[in-house]
Scaffold this motif. Structure first.
Motif, PDB file in Angstrom:
ATOM      1  N   THR A  66       2.988   2.881  -1.946  1.00 30.39           N
ATOM      2  CA  THR A  66       3.984   1.922  -2.434  1.00 30.39           C
ATOM      3  C   THR A  66       4.998   2.545  -3.383  1.00 30.39           C
ATOM      4  OG1 THR A  66       2.545   1.238  -4.273  1.00 30.39           O
ATOM      5  CG2 THR A  66       2.358   0.012  -2.202  1.00 30.39           C
ATOM      6  N   GLY A  67       4.692   3.750  -3.894  1.00 25.51           N
ATOM      7  CA  GLY A  67       5.613   4.414  -4.806  1.00 25.51           C
ATOM      8  C   GLY A  67       5.564   3.903  -6.236  1.00 25.51           C
ATOM      9  N   VAL A  68       4.525   3.122  -6.580  1.00 28.21           N
ATOM     10  CA  VAL A  68       4.412   2.641  -7.955  1.00 28.21           C
ATOM     11  C   VAL A  68       3.730   3.706  -8.803  1.00 28.21           C
ATOM     12  CG1 VAL A  68       4.319   0.243  -7.162  1.00 28.21           C
ATOM     13  CG2 VAL A  68       2.183   1.453  -7.656  1.00 28.21           C
ATOM     14  N   ASP A 100       4.155  -1.289   3.885  1.00 26.68           N
ATOM     15  CA  ASP A 100       4.117   0.139   3.536  1.00 26.68           C
ATOM     16  C   ASP A 100       2.857   0.852   4.000  1.00 26.68           C
ATOM     17  OD1 ASP A 100       6.656   0.232   2.288  1.00 26.68           O
ATOM     18  OD2 ASP A 100       5.804  -0.687   0.486  1.00 26.68           O
ATOM     19  N   GLY A 101       2.265   0.368   5.087  1.00 22.98           N
ATOM     20  CA  GLY A 101       1.110   1.047   5.636  1.00 22.98           C
ATOM     21  C   GLY A 101      -0.178   0.845   4.869  1.00 22.98           C
ATOM     22  N   LEU A 102      -0.211  -0.119   3.958  1.00 21.76           N
ATOM     23  CA  LEU A 102      -1.447  -0.391   3.216  1.00 21.76           C
ATOM     24  C   LEU A 102      -2.526  -0.885   4.175  1.00 21.76           C
ATOM     25  CD1 LEU A 102      -0.130  -2.331   0.067  1.00 21.76           C
ATOM     26  CD2 LEU A 102      -0.922   0.040   0.152  1.00 21.76           C
ATOM     27  N   THR A 103      -3.755  -0.424   3.960  1.00 22.70           N
ATOM     28  CA  THR A 103      -4.869  -0.988   4.710  1.00 22.70           C
ATOM     29  C   THR A 103      -5.224  -2.352   4.107  1.00 22.70           C
ATOM     30  OG1 THR A 103      -6.563  -0.037   3.265  1.00 22.70           O
ATOM     31  CG2 THR A 103      -5.771   1.335   5.097  1.00 22.70           C
ATOM     32  N   ALA A 104      -6.024  -3.113   4.853  1.00 20.46           N
ATOM     33  CA  ALA A 104      -6.437  -4.420   4.354  1.00 20.46           C
ATOM     34  C   ALA A 104      -7.198  -4.279   3.035  1.00 20.46           C
ATOM     35  CB  ALA A 104      -7.302  -5.121   5.407  1.00 20.46           C
ATOM     36  N   ARG A 105      -8.043  -3.248   2.943  1.00 18.38           N
ATOM     37  CA  ARG A 105      -8.813  -3.054   1.704  1.00 18.38           C
ATOM     38  C   ARG A 105      -7.912  -2.666   0.539  1.00 18.38           C
ATOM     39  NH1 ARG A 105     -13.360  -4.965  -0.127  1.00 18.38           N
ATOM     40  NH2 ARG A 105     -14.957  -3.778   0.947  1.00 18.38           N
ATOM     41  N   GLU A 106      -6.917  -1.812   0.797  1.00 18.63           N
ATOM     42  CA  GLU A 106      -5.988  -1.425  -0.270  1.00 18.63           C
ATOM     43  C   GLU A 106      -5.200  -2.636  -0.762  1.00 18.63           C
ATOM     44  OE1 GLU A 106      -5.460   3.137   1.436  1.00 18.63           O
ATOM     45  OE2 GLU A 106      -3.899   1.627   1.788  1.00 18.63           O
ATOM     46  N   ALA A 107      -4.791  -3.497   0.179  1.00 20.61           N
ATOM     47  CA  ALA A 107      -4.081  -4.716  -0.209  1.00 20.61           C
ATOM     48  C   ALA A 107      -4.993  -5.635  -1.021  1.00 20.61           C
ATOM     49  CB  ALA A 107      -3.559  -5.435   1.034  1.00 20.61           C
ATOM     50  N   GLU A 108      -6.263  -5.652  -0.667  1.00 20.90           N
ATOM     51  CA  GLU A 108      -7.241  -6.467  -1.387  1.00 20.90           C
ATOM     52  C   GLU A 108      -7.381  -5.966  -2.825  1.00 20.90           C
ATOM     53  OE1 GLU A 108     -11.441  -8.451   0.070  1.00 20.90           O
ATOM     54  OE2 GLU A 108     -11.042  -6.360   0.562  1.00 20.90           O
ATOM     55  N   VAL A 109      -7.474  -4.649  -2.983  1.00 18.75           N
ATOM     56  CA  VAL A 109      -7.562  -4.048  -4.311  1.00 18.75           C
ATOM     57  C   VAL A 109      -6.293  -4.340  -5.111  1.00 18.75           C
ATOM     58  CG1 VAL A 109      -7.657  -1.853  -5.563  1.00 18.75           C
ATOM     59  CG2 VAL A 109      -9.193  -2.247  -3.634  1.00 18.75           C
ATOM     60  N   LEU A 110      -5.145  -4.224  -4.452  1.00 15.32           N
ATOM     61  CA  LEU A 110      -3.879  -4.507  -5.117  1.00 15.32           C
ATOM     62  C   LEU A 110      -3.819  -5.949  -5.616  1.00 15.32           C
ATOM     63  CD1 LEU A 110      -1.026  -3.653  -5.926  1.00 15.32           C
ATOM     64  CD2 LEU A 110      -0.281  -4.171  -3.597  1.00 15.32           C
ATOM     65  N   ALA A 143       4.025  -5.944 -10.243  1.00 11.77           N
ATOM     66  CA  ALA A 143       5.344  -6.372  -9.780  1.00 11.77           C
ATOM     67  C   ALA A 143       5.450  -6.258  -8.254  1.00 11.77           C
ATOM     68  CB  ALA A 143       6.431  -5.536 -10.456  1.00 11.77           C
ATOM     69  N   TYR A 144       4.958  -5.149  -7.718  1.00  9.78           N
ATOM     70  CA  TYR A 144       4.997  -4.943  -6.268  1.00  9.78           C
ATOM     71  C   TYR A 144       4.167  -6.014  -5.559  1.00  9.78           C
ATOM     72  CZ  TYR A 144       4.297  -2.662  -1.740  1.00  9.78           C
ATOM     73  OH  TYR A 144       4.257  -2.390  -0.399  1.00  9.78           O
ATOM     74  N   ALA A 145       2.959  -6.271  -6.062  1.00 11.55           N
ATOM     75  CA  ALA A 145       2.075  -7.265  -5.445  1.00 11.55           C
ATOM     76  C   ALA A 145       2.733  -8.628  -5.420  1.00 11.55           C
ATOM     77  CB  ALA A 145       0.748  -7.322  -6.197  1.00 11.55           C
ATOM     78  N   PHE A 146       3.386  -8.981  -6.518  1.00 10.29           N
ATOM     79  CA  PHE A 146       4.001 -10.298  -6.594  1.00 10.29           C
ATOM     80  C   PHE A 146       5.187 -10.406  -5.642  1.00 10.29           C
ATOM     81  CE2 PHE A 146       2.749 -13.712  -9.327  1.00 10.29           C
ATOM     82  CZ  PHE A 146       3.726 -14.668  -9.114  1.00 10.29           C
ATOM     83  N   ARG A 147       5.981  -9.317  -5.544  1.00  9.54           N
ATOM     84  CA  ARG A 147       7.128  -9.331  -4.636  1.00  9.54           C
ATOM     85  C   ARG A 147       6.692  -9.551  -3.188  1.00  9.54           C
ATOM     86  NH1 ARG A 147       8.971  -4.882  -7.558  1.00  9.54           N
ATOM     87  NH2 ARG A 147       8.418  -3.463  -5.858  1.00  9.54           N
ATOM     88  N   HIS A 148       5.523  -9.004  -2.848  1.00 11.81           N
ATOM     89  CA  HIS A 148       5.080  -9.053  -1.454  1.00 11.81           C
ATOM     90  C   HIS A 148       4.030 -10.135  -1.212  1.00 11.81           C
ATOM     91  CE1 HIS A 148       7.234  -5.431  -0.089  1.00 11.81           C
ATOM     92  NE2 HIS A 148       7.035  -4.982  -1.312  1.00 11.81           N
ATOM     93  N   GLY A 149       3.780 -10.969  -2.211  1.00 11.37           N
ATOM     94  CA  GLY A 149       2.831 -12.061  -2.024  1.00 11.37           C
ATOM     95  C   GLY A 149       1.382 -11.626  -1.908  1.00 11.37           C
TER      96      GLY A 149
END
Length: 236
Positions: A214-216, A170-180, A224-230
């Motif tokens: 992500t629309g959360v 969903d276009g997340l940056t690496a840092r945003e994914a890290e925060v997630l 839930a989103y983080a877990f679905r996407h690993g």
């Protein structure tokens, strides 16, 4: 005139001693004003209509109208009032119906004053006010429901500062994914800021961005989103 910094709270519990104890405890906490107390869900709904509190601390098992139904009616009729469940029970049959009904917080009655105050502040700010035990239960439930490989859950063995191994969705940056990923581990904004050596304001900006992408709507959905996407690895 009402001070917007003060959380106006309604307490709903059918046990008089427990209800009065919670009211007394909240009265000792700065930044919280108790505007009423209810002995069952029916009375809670009526008092919300009268007082328009910011937050309801809601027991689940009450006569006439239980906490789940009261939560559903309050959220439907008064979307400006958030609900934090405060109950003895943390089993799936209690937890998930309450969250589906619209509760944004869930604590057990062994929670201390600081944890209750934090949950109230969290739901007022748009986050989820979940106890660590409840967050763990959500993760366990999601893990049990997740299709296939558990591999990504442990995180990559190499590349400690890079976050998830694959391109974030969903276009997340690496840092945003890290925060997630850190949100999924149950860390608060302050704890994430310390972990990443950035300011809390920077963390909040990342969270706002990743929520939009992500629309959360809140931390529970983010987990839930983080877990679905690993996206649950632990960055160093």
């Amino acid at each position: 005139m009402t001070d917007p910094a003060v959380a106006r709270v309604l307490v709903a519990d059918d046990q008089t001693v427990v209800r009065e104890g919670i009211v007394m405890l909240l009265g000792l906490l700065p930044g919280i004003e108790v505007v009423g107390s209810a002995a069952d869900g029916e009375e809670a709904v009526a008092l919300v209509a009268r007082h328009r509190p910011d937050v309801v601390l809601m027991d689940l098992r009450m006569p006439r109208c239980d906490g789940v139904e009261a939560t559903r009616r309050i959220r439907a009729g008064h979307p400006g009032t958030e609900v934090v469940v405060l109950t003895t029970y943390a089993d799936d049959d209690s937890l998930f119906p309450a969250l589906r009904a619209g509760a944004r917080g869930y604590l057990t009655k062994d929670a201390g004053a600081e944890e209750i105050a934090r949950a109230i502040a969290d739901v007022r700010s748009g986050a989820a006010g979940l106890s660590p035990q409840v967050q763990l239960r959500l993760l366990e439930r999601l893990a049990g429901a997740a299709p296939a490989a558990p591999g990504p859950v442990a995180g990559p063995a190499a590349g400690p500062a890079s976050g998830p191994a694959e391109e974030p969705p969903d276009g997340l940056t690496a840092r945003e994914a890290e925060v997630l990923g850190l949100i999924a581990q149950g860390l608060s904004n302050t704890e994430i800021a310390r972990r990443l050596y950035v300011s809390p304001a920077t963390v909040k900006t990342h969270i706002n961005n990743l929520f939009a992408k992500t629309g959360v709507r809140d931390r529970a959905q983010a987990v839930a989103y983080a877990f679905r996407h690993g996206i649950t690895g632990s960055p160093q």
